[in-house]
Design a protein around this motif. Structure first.
Motif, mmCIF file in Angstrom:
data_model
loop_
_atom_site.group_PDB
_atom_site.id
_atom_site.type_symbol
_atom_site.label_atom_id
_atom_site.label_comp_id
_atom_site.label_asym_id
_atom_site.label_seq_id
_atom_site.Cartn_x
_atom_site.Cartn_y
_atom_site.Cartn_z
ATOM 1 N N LEU A 218 0.609 -0.729 -0.090
ATOM 2 C CA LEU A 218 0.008 0.051 0.138
ATOM 3 C C LEU A 218 0.688 0.887 -0.081
ATOM 4 C CD1 LEU A 218 -2.728 -0.900 1.992
ATOM 5 C CD2 LEU A 218 -3.000 -1.030 -0.617
ATOM 6 N N ILE A 219 2.103 1.187 0.833
ATOM 7 C CA ILE A 219 3.232 2.172 0.898
ATOM 8 C C ILE A 219 3.579 2.319 -0.835
ATOM 9 C CG2 ILE A 219 5.275 3.551 1.797
ATOM 10 C CD1 ILE A 219 4.618 2.026 4.267
ATOM 11 N N GLY A 220 4.454 1.831 -1.235
ATOM 12 C CA GLY A 220 5.037 1.697 -2.729
ATOM 13 C C GLY A 220 3.283 2.533 -4.231
ATOM 14 N N ASP A 221 2.121 1.725 -3.589
ATOM 15 C CA ASP A 221 0.746 2.539 -4.036
ATOM 16 C C ASP A 221 1.166 3.993 -4.067
ATOM 17 O OD1 ASP A 221 -1.451 -0.394 -3.848
ATOM 18 O OD2 ASP A 221 0.141 -0.217 -4.983
ATOM 19 N N TYR A 222 0.281 4.237 -2.684
ATOM 20 C CA TYR A 222 0.324 5.407 -2.079
ATOM 21 C C TYR A 222 1.811 6.683 -2.611
ATOM 22 C CZ TYR A 222 -0.413 9.595 0.884
ATOM 23 O OH TYR A 222 -0.692 10.768 0.971
ATOM 24 N N LEU A 223 2.800 5.942 -2.730
ATOM 25 C CA LEU A 223 3.852 6.585 -2.924
ATOM 26 C C LEU A 223 4.326 7.044 -4.649
ATOM 27 C CD1 LEU A 223 6.842 5.867 -1.215
ATOM 28 C CD2 LEU A 223 6.041 6.925 -0.545
#
Lengths: 325, 195
Positions: free
Chosen positions: A117-122
């Motif tokens: 999810l952090i990768g998606d957000y970034l």
């Protein structure tokens, strides 16, 4: 924060390094401003260091123009680095890596779900940041590079442990995986600088050559580097089944070591395969290929208008050769 | 300015989705499936509140929304069943394709809306892995309709108010803030059919 190799060894001018420093502070603040579930893990990843080559290429390319808006420059640099960071975060999930640059990965510390999810957000943050500049022409290269990156990853996973890969297939993969984002960085810089088409084309050629060389050298390092410096054991690509250029050259020899290690990656098999790759001259062959790409890159840079950006790009090309010879 | 026209646009979006998906790399091609078109309907419904017909850019925006929807649905499946390499790779691929699809529109604001939806959906799931992504995309659909369409100021205000309310009132009450008329009725029926 760990000091990047570029800052330590300074292959580029003080002007470029000063702008890179400004970017570093801006980027850290940008991430820190996000909510804690994002900023805490993401900052740890940022502070683990990194060469910041993509922002550096963007900075130098943009500096070919006479007056570039600093705010746009910093946002653009952040956007390319965010896409790169997002891809690394997801790579670590895909590889099951516990550490990167000697620091625990987001998936190791916070779990796979959070890392995804952090990768998606970034990734989203990169494009939202760039969209605020209101210029589609700055977003386009990054959008194209993102398609290449994701496409390259899909292809890479599908070709794991495939022993019959050709050099052109490998080169196609590393173009998508590495060169594409280098190219995007230079093209965005070129558009900020509003250089003419011929200059933009030279920058594209330069970035493409440098990116290809960089990835080949990275793949060579997997056989020749220091495990403590790399932050992962030698022969990791064999372990993961990723067939790289040194392996393709080695597989041209009639031997069993690589096929055995790729299909059964025990420590003993990997060591034998690594030793064979060294002994059969595959490393030298891969280095020669990388040098060809750097030579092409330096030639392209040599045709740029004179000035410190041109000198810096040439110096960066030589740095890549010297550093990884 | 009528239902038939809206449905023509929705169908064009469906056709384009299928056309581009056929060229996707495997396994994205196999996993992307068919669009459910609710977001396309929300988007075109908003456009229909005005007189402007964006044609190609409208179709691209609608397709992009549907691609994001599929990406987030696959992501949700991954959260339920556990990490799967294939799902992670394909969701990344679809995100990139969704952004690339609207580059030709040459409106940076469009990218910003889609990127914002990706961020918001990811943030929601960090808080609650079961969080429904559709309110975020529905909001993006309305916001895109305002950005691309040429809707009168009063209708814009109503759509914006509905858009802000979406996260709280999905699937229902935010519709009451939309301008009255056949569009609101159509959207109500479409949402009821899909939920």
């Amino acid at each position: 924060m760990k000091i990047s190799l570029v800052k330590k060894e300074k292959p580029v001018s003080i002007r470029a390094l000063a702008l890179l420093d400004k970017f570093e502070s801006f980027f850290t603040s940008l991430i820190a401003a996000e909510s804690a579930p994002i900023s805490v893990p993401a900052l740890a990843a940022v502070r683990a260091g990194g060469k910041r080559l993509r922002p550096l290429l963007l900075i130098i390319s943009a500096s070919l123009g006479s007056k570039v808006d600093k705010g746009k420059l910093l946002n653009a640099c952040s956007a390319v680095e965010l896409v790169h960071l997002a891809s690394l975060v997801h790579d670590d999930v895909l590889d099951g890596s516990d550490t990167r640059r000697g620091v625990s990965t987001i998936n190791a510390n916070f779990g796979q779900t959070r890392a995804i999810l952090i990768g998606d957000y970034l990734f989203g943050l990169a494009f939202r940041l760039l969209s605020k500049e209101g210029e589609n022409r700055l977003i386009e290269p990054l959008a194209i590079a993102s398609v290449h990156l994701s496409s390259g990853e899909l292809r890479q996973r599908q070709t794991l442990r495939q022993l019959d890969q050709r050099i052109d297939e490998y080169l196609g993969k590393i173009y998508t995986k590495t060169a594409a984002l280098f190219i995007a960085s230079c093209l965005i810089g070129a558009r900020l600088a509003e250089v003419d088409e011929a200059t933009a084309a030279l920058l594209e050629d330069y970035a493409g050559g440098l990116g290809m060389a960089f990835q080949i050298y990275d793949d060579i390092l997997d056989f020749t580097g220091d495990a403590n410096v790399l932050g992962k054991p030698i022969g990791n690509d064999i372990r993961e089944g990723t067939v790289t250029l040194p392996m393709i050259y080695a597989l041209n020899h009639d031997d069993d070591y690589l096929p055995r290690a790729l299909n059964n990656p025990t420590s003993a098999n990997i060591k034998e395969a690594v030793d064979f790759v060294h002994a059969c001259g595959a490393i030298d062959s891969a280095r020669e290929k990388a040098k060809e790409f750097v030579a092409g890159a330096i030639q392209a840079a040599g045709d740029l208008p004179d000035g410190w950006p041109r000198r810096d790009l040439i110096s960066l090309g030589n740095f890549v050769i010297d550093r990884y010879h | 300015m009528c239902l038939a026209e809206l449905e023509v646009e929705v169908n064009r979006a469906r056709e384009r989705f299928i056309e581009i998906a056929a060229d996707f790399q495997s396994p994205a091609r196999e996993l992307v499936g068919e669009p459910d078109l609710l977001l396309a309907k929300l988007f075109f419904g908003t456009i229909m509140l005005g007189d402007h017909r964006p044609r190609e850019s409208g179709v691209r925006a609608a397709v992009s929304l549907e691609l994001l929807n599929r990406a987030l649905e696959l992501g949700k499946e991954q959260l339920k069943t556990g990490y799967r390499e294939e799902l992670l790779l394909v969701t990344d691929y679809l995100y990139a394709q969704a952004i690339d699809e609207v580059i030709a529109i040459e409106e940076a604001a469009v990218i910003g809306i889609l990127a914002g939806a990706i961020m918001a959906a990811a943030a929601d799931r960090m808080e609650d892995p079961r969080a429904d992504h559709r309110p975020r995309l529905a909001r993006a659909a309305l916001d895109l309709g305002v950005a691309i369409g040429q809707i009168d100021a009063r209708a814009v205000e109503m759509v914006k108010a509905a858009s802000l309310r979406l996260k709280i009132d999905w699937p229902g009450l935010w519709l009451e803030l939309m301008p009255e008329g056949w569009v609101r009725e159509y959207l109500t029926i479409s949402i009821e059919a899909s939920t």
